[in-house]
Motif scaffolding. Structure first.
Motif, mmCIF file in Angstrom:
data_model
loop_
_atom_site.group_PDB
_atom_site.id
_atom_site.type_symbol
_atom_site.label_atom_id
_atom_site.label_comp_id
_atom_site.label_asym_id
_atom_site.label_seq_id
_atom_site.Cartn_x
_atom_site.Cartn_y
_atom_site.Cartn_z
ATOM 1 N N ARG A 45 0.840 -1.192 0.000
ATOM 2 C CA ARG A 45 0.000 0.000 0.000
ATOM 3 C C ARG A 45 0.873 1.239 0.000
ATOM 4 N NH1 ARG A 45 -4.043 1.692 4.938
ATOM 5 N NH2 ARG A 45 -4.844 3.621 4.036
ATOM 6 N N ARG A 51 -7.778 3.896 -0.614
ATOM 7 C CA ARG A 51 -7.881 3.114 0.614
ATOM 8 C C ARG A 51 -7.751 1.619 0.310
ATOM 9 N NH1 ARG A 51 -13.198 5.253 3.594
ATOM 10 N NH2 ARG A 51 -14.075 5.112 1.489
ATOM 11 N N PRO A 52 -7.605 0.782 1.341
ATOM 12 C CA PRO A 52 -7.477 -0.669 1.115
ATOM 13 C C PRO A 52 -8.723 -1.222 0.416
ATOM 14 C CG PRO A 52 -6.865 -0.095 3.355
ATOM 15 C CD PRO A 52 -7.468 1.125 2.771
ATOM 16 N N TYR A 54 -11.051 -3.281 0.795
ATOM 17 C CA TYR A 54 -12.119 -4.006 1.476
ATOM 18 C C TYR A 54 -13.405 -3.888 0.659
ATOM 19 C CZ TYR A 54 -9.234 -4.108 5.730
ATOM 20 O OH TYR A 54 -8.225 -4.328 6.646
ATOM 21 N N TYR A 181 -8.919 -12.976 8.795
ATOM 22 C CA TYR A 181 -9.302 -11.622 8.355
ATOM 23 C C TYR A 181 -9.333 -10.650 9.529
ATOM 24 C CZ TYR A 181 -12.814 -7.972 7.566
ATOM 25 O OH TYR A 181 -13.499 -6.788 7.532
ATOM 26 N N MET A 185 -6.745 -7.562 10.229
ATOM 27 C CA MET A 185 -7.305 -6.212 10.300
ATOM 28 C C MET A 185 -6.922 -5.529 11.607
ATOM 29 S SD MET A 185 -11.270 -5.050 9.757
ATOM 30 C CE MET A 185 -11.783 -5.953 11.237
ATOM 31 N N GLY A 188 -3.463 -4.187 11.580
ATOM 32 C CA GLY A 188 -3.208 -3.106 10.634
ATOM 33 C C GLY A 188 -2.653 -3.560 9.298
ATOM 34 N N HIS A 190 -3.762 -4.202 6.314
ATOM 35 C CA HIS A 190 -5.032 -4.032 5.621
ATOM 36 C C HIS A 190 -5.067 -4.654 4.233
ATOM 37 C CE1 HIS A 190 -6.657 -1.588 8.816
ATOM 38 N NE2 HIS A 190 -5.592 -0.805 8.789
ATOM 39 N N ALA A 193 -5.552 -8.278 4.815
ATOM 40 C CA ALA A 193 -6.882 -8.490 5.384
ATOM 41 C C ALA A 193 -7.956 -8.379 4.300
ATOM 42 C CB ALA A 193 -7.149 -7.479 6.493
ATOM 43 N N ALA A 194 -7.786 -7.419 3.408
ATOM 44 C CA ALA A 194 -8.756 -7.241 2.330
ATOM 45 C C ALA A 194 -8.769 -8.454 1.398
ATOM 46 C CB ALA A 194 -8.438 -5.976 1.542
#
Length: 249
Positions: A45, A51-52, A54, A181, A185, A188, A190, A193-194
């Motif tokens: 990132r 943004r991530p 998600y 997940y 998350m 951090g 992300h 996690a996404a």
């Protein structure tokens, strides 16, 4: 498999899987094109306004949010229909009705969570959106395990293992994906996690698609009677369920 003897109702869970999957990926690509989120295949990132990726973030702002709301509302309705038909299908087969009722309730709560996700975007009401996320993943995973257990125990049309083993594998994958997940998350991480979130959702969709295995043996008919006719119970009035082969529920 003799496709001519398969019920058209087998298409319902498949339509849900395809419609929801395609709809969510359309939301993703719209958000990427509008520079709202980073692509899933980005290694790291980078600082910026994006943004991530998600699912909730992808469907957070117009025009992607409009598509996201419609997809989630339609998908929530289809999940509810599949849940009710599945409950009716197994009603006369289960020895422990509590398990069948629990599966219905879990799917209904998961469906309600999906509607919350679609109608309360993350940036507009974070608390309600997060509650919808927890309901969708939590009760959805519970419903998967309940139906996996019932599939193996009831062994409908001697296909308990054929449908049950893949469902157990998918339920395990869903549970692990959801746990990983939330861990990623909270740490951090992300981007990872996404990716895990998207993976979990695809496992969910694949699981619901497997209901086509049992639905292909049944047809569901809505019966309308005059008020002078004897009153029928809810399940009897809603659907007269019969198999194309030999069994009668």
């Amino acid at each position: 498999m003799d496709w001519k003897k398969c019920s058209v109702w087998m298409l319902l869970p498949l339509v849900f899987t395809v419609f929801t999957g395609v709809g969510l990926w359309i939301v993703y690509f719209i958000a990427v094109e509008d520079d709202k989120i980073y692509p899933l295949n980005m290694a790291n990132r980078k600082p910026g306004t994006r943004r991530p990726p998600y699912i909730s973030i992808a469907g957070d702002a117009p025009p992607a949010s409009c598509v996201f709301s419609q997809v989630m509302n339609m998908s929530a309705f289809l999940v509810l229909v599949v849940a009710v038909l599945r409950f009716i299908q197994l009603k006369q087969r289960v020895l422990n009705p509590c398990m069948n009722i629990s599966g219905l309730i879990a799917q209904c709560l998961s469906s309600f969570g999906m509607s919350l996700l679609g109608n309360f975007q993350f940036s507009n009401n974070e608390n309600i959106h997060n509650a919808g996320t927890a309901m969708t993943f939590g009760f959805g995973a519970l419903a998967c395990w309940i139906h996996s257990a019932m599939t193996i125990r009831l062994n409908v049309k001697n296909e308990g293992r054929k449908a049950g083993i893949p469902r157990v594998i998918l339920s395990t994958a869903i549970t692990l994906s959801v746990i990983i997940y939330f861990i990623l998350m909270l740490q951090g991480l992300h981007m990872h996690a996404a990716r895990t979130q998207w993976t979990a959702v695809m496992f969910f969709l694949a699981f619901f698609g497997t209901f086509a295995v049992e639905f292909r043996h049944y047809r569901f008919e809505i019966t309308c009677t005059d008020i002078q006719e004897p009153f029928l119970s809810f399940s009897e009035n809603l659907s007269e369920v019969s198999e194309y082969q030999t069994d009668q529920l």
